[in-house]
Structure formats: C-alpha cells, structure tokens
Design an enzyme around this catalytic site. Structure first.
Site, PDB file in Angstrom:
ATOM      1  N   ASN A  15      34.427 -23.609 -10.074  1.00  0.00           N
ATOM      2  CA  ASN A  15      35.934 -23.672 -10.991  1.00  0.00           C
ATOM      3  C   ASN A  15      36.063 -24.730 -11.789  1.00  0.00           C
ATOM      4  O   ASN A  15      36.324 -25.081 -12.744  1.00  0.00           O
ATOM      5  CB  ASN A  15      36.914 -23.228 -10.032  1.00  0.00           C
ATOM      6  CG  ASN A  15      36.947 -21.607  -9.939  1.00  0.00           C
ATOM      7  OD1 ASN A  15      36.999 -20.941 -10.928  1.00  0.00           O
ATOM      8  ND2 ASN A  15      36.522 -21.079  -8.928  1.00  0.00           N
ATOM      9  N   HIS A 105      43.990 -18.613  -6.169  1.00  0.00           N
ATOM     10  CA  HIS A 105      43.840 -17.987  -5.053  1.00  0.00           C
ATOM     11  C   HIS A 105      42.790 -16.476  -5.281  1.00  0.00           C
ATOM     12  O   HIS A 105      43.158 -15.843  -6.169  1.00  0.00           O
ATOM     13  CB  HIS A 105      44.978 -17.482  -4.273  1.00  0.00           C
ATOM     14  CG  HIS A 105      44.659 -17.119  -3.008  1.00  0.00           C
ATOM     15  ND1 HIS A 105      44.451 -17.992  -1.900  1.00  0.00           N
ATOM     16  CD2 HIS A 105      44.859 -15.845  -2.370  1.00  0.00           C
ATOM     17  CE1 HIS A 105      44.129 -17.520  -0.864  1.00  0.00           C
ATOM     18  NE2 HIS A 105      44.176 -15.981  -1.050  1.00  0.00           N
TER      19      HIS A 105
HETATM   20  C1  GRF Z   1      37.702 -19.861  -5.450  1.00  0.00           C
HETATM   21  O1  GRF Z   1      37.326 -18.712  -5.282  1.00  0.00           O
HETATM   22  C2  GRF Z   1      39.363 -20.176  -5.748  1.00  0.00           C
HETATM   23  O2  GRF Z   1      39.621 -19.185  -5.969  1.00  0.00           O
HETATM   24  C3  GRF Z   1      39.391 -20.432  -4.268  1.00  0.00           C
HETATM   25  O3  GRF Z   1      38.506 -21.338  -3.606  1.00  0.00           O
HETATM   26  C4  GRF Z   1      37.351 -20.898  -4.337  1.00  0.00           C
HETATM   27  C5  GRF Z   1      36.506 -22.079  -4.967  1.00  0.00           C
HETATM   28  O4  GRF Z   1      35.234 -21.938  -5.310  1.00  0.00           O
HETATM   29  N1  GRF Z   1      40.710 -21.121  -4.182  1.00  0.00           N
HETATM   30  P1  GRF Z   1      34.477 -23.051  -6.150  1.00  0.00           P
HETATM   31  O5  GRF Z   1      34.567 -24.142  -5.178  1.00  0.00           O
HETATM   32  O6  GRF Z   1      35.414 -23.307  -7.463  1.00  0.00           O
HETATM   33  O7  GRF Z   1      32.982 -22.393  -6.498  1.00  0.00           O
END
Ligand code: GRF
Length: 191
Positions: A15, A105
């Site tokens: 992300n 989340h």
């Molecule tokens: C995501 O699913 C987010 O919703 C949660 O942690 C995960 C992080 O994934 N809070 P990434 O590290 O961005 O791949």
C-alpha cells in the site's frame, strides 16, 4: 502549498508503494518519508527503489513518541498515513496531528478489528465465520486500535469457496483503488 505525507508501515508495504506511485505526478502532495518500526521490513526496500527517504524507529521510540515527532517535524510532515503499521501511535503524535492521521483496516469495522486482528488473521477469521462480505475501512486514528471515526468503507463479496488468500486479494484490490483517492480527497479539502 505542497502537503508532505509520511507513510508508516511495519511489513511488506504494497500500500505504501501504491500510494507513493499514485502521488508521483501530483504537484501538491508528496510522499516525503516512509517510517517503519522494523529494520527488515520489505517496505524499506520499496522506499529505496522509489527514491523516498525512509527511517526505522524501533519499538522503544513509540512509547513517548518524542523521537518520532522530531523526525516528522524535521521532514515538515503535514499528514500521516498508516499502511500496515502495527504499533500504537503515541499520544504526543495524536495531539500534534489532530485529524491528520488515518489508517486502513482490511475488514468492515467494527467486525474483525482490535488488537491482534491484522493481516491474514482477519481474512482467516472472515472465512472461518462463513461471512458473505468483507472489505476495507479507512478511518481516523484516535488512540484505540481500529476505533477512530470512519471515513470510508467499501465491501466485496466473499464466496463459500473463497480461501483467506482469495479474500486477501479482493481486499488488497480495494485498498489499492480507494486508499490513495481518499487521501487525495481529504488533502484537497484542506487547502
Ligand atoms: C493491509 O491489508 C492493510 O489493510 C493492513 O495491513 C495490510 C498491509 O499490507 N492494515 P501491505 O504491507 O500494504 O502490503
């Protein structure tokens, strides 16, 4: 005025990377800093590849938050985005950045939220409980895990045959689509 974002991530950081790429062409919003609490987090490699400054602040720094605040202020950070960040944000930071810290989340809160409910554990619980929907919640941070004011929720269908990995894929796709958009909308309104 350019708005500087810090993205906080403890793990993979897909992300964080997606948000950084989304704002690459935006002249008003810049992902200036990536902060992790884990020195081996993959997000740090992504930061290096993207040419974004990163810093590791170990768990001990997150109790008083003074060092965290110093780094945020040195980098003139205006807005903080949590993307898979697993430690509690210190009160000092919450008070210095009121309504300027958001989290995503991977469930439809209040379902499957709270301490210990993160990552694959969420999707495993969703499948074990035979839920027919899951999704994402983007919310402000208020000091308790996953309880701040909700900004946006988007759902996806969970089929009886879906494994936790399949649900994770659907949820990640929603995260990539909506998280950068929501950040942009919030910051545009705050000119
Ligand atoms: C995501 O699913 C987010 O919703 C949660 O942690 C995960 C992080 O994934 N809070 P990434 O590290 O961005 O791949």
């Amino acid at each position: 005025m350019i708005k500087n974002i810090a993205v906080l991530a403890s793990g993979s950081g897909s992300n964080a990377e997606n948000i950084a790429c989304y704002f690459e062409a935006n002249e008003q919003v810049k992902v200036k800093l990536i902060i992790s609490n884990k020195e081996n987090a993959y997000v740090l490699e992504r930061a290096q590849r993207l040419g974004i400054n990163s810093v590791v602040l170990p768990k001990s720094a997150w109790s008083s938050g003074e060092d965290v605040l110093a780094i945020l202020q040195e980098n003139e950070i205006d807005f903080i985005v949590l993307a898979g960040f697993l430690l509690r944000i210190p009160d000092l930071i919450l008070h210095t950045y009121p309504n300027k810290i958001i989290n995503i989340h991977p469930s439809l809160l209040p379902k499957y939220g709270g301490k210990g409910m993160y990552g694959d554990k969420v999707h495993e619980a969703v499948v074990a409980n035979k839920e027919t929907t899951s999704g994402i919640t983007i919310h402000y941070i208020d000091g308790k895990y996953d309880e701040g004011q909700i900004i946006k929720q988007v759902s996806c269908a969970v089929l009886p045959t879906d494994t936790p990995e399949v649900v994770a894929g659907k949820v990640h796709a929603l995260e990539y689509k909506y998280y950068p958009q929501v950040i942009e909308e919030i910051l545009e309104k705050r000119d």
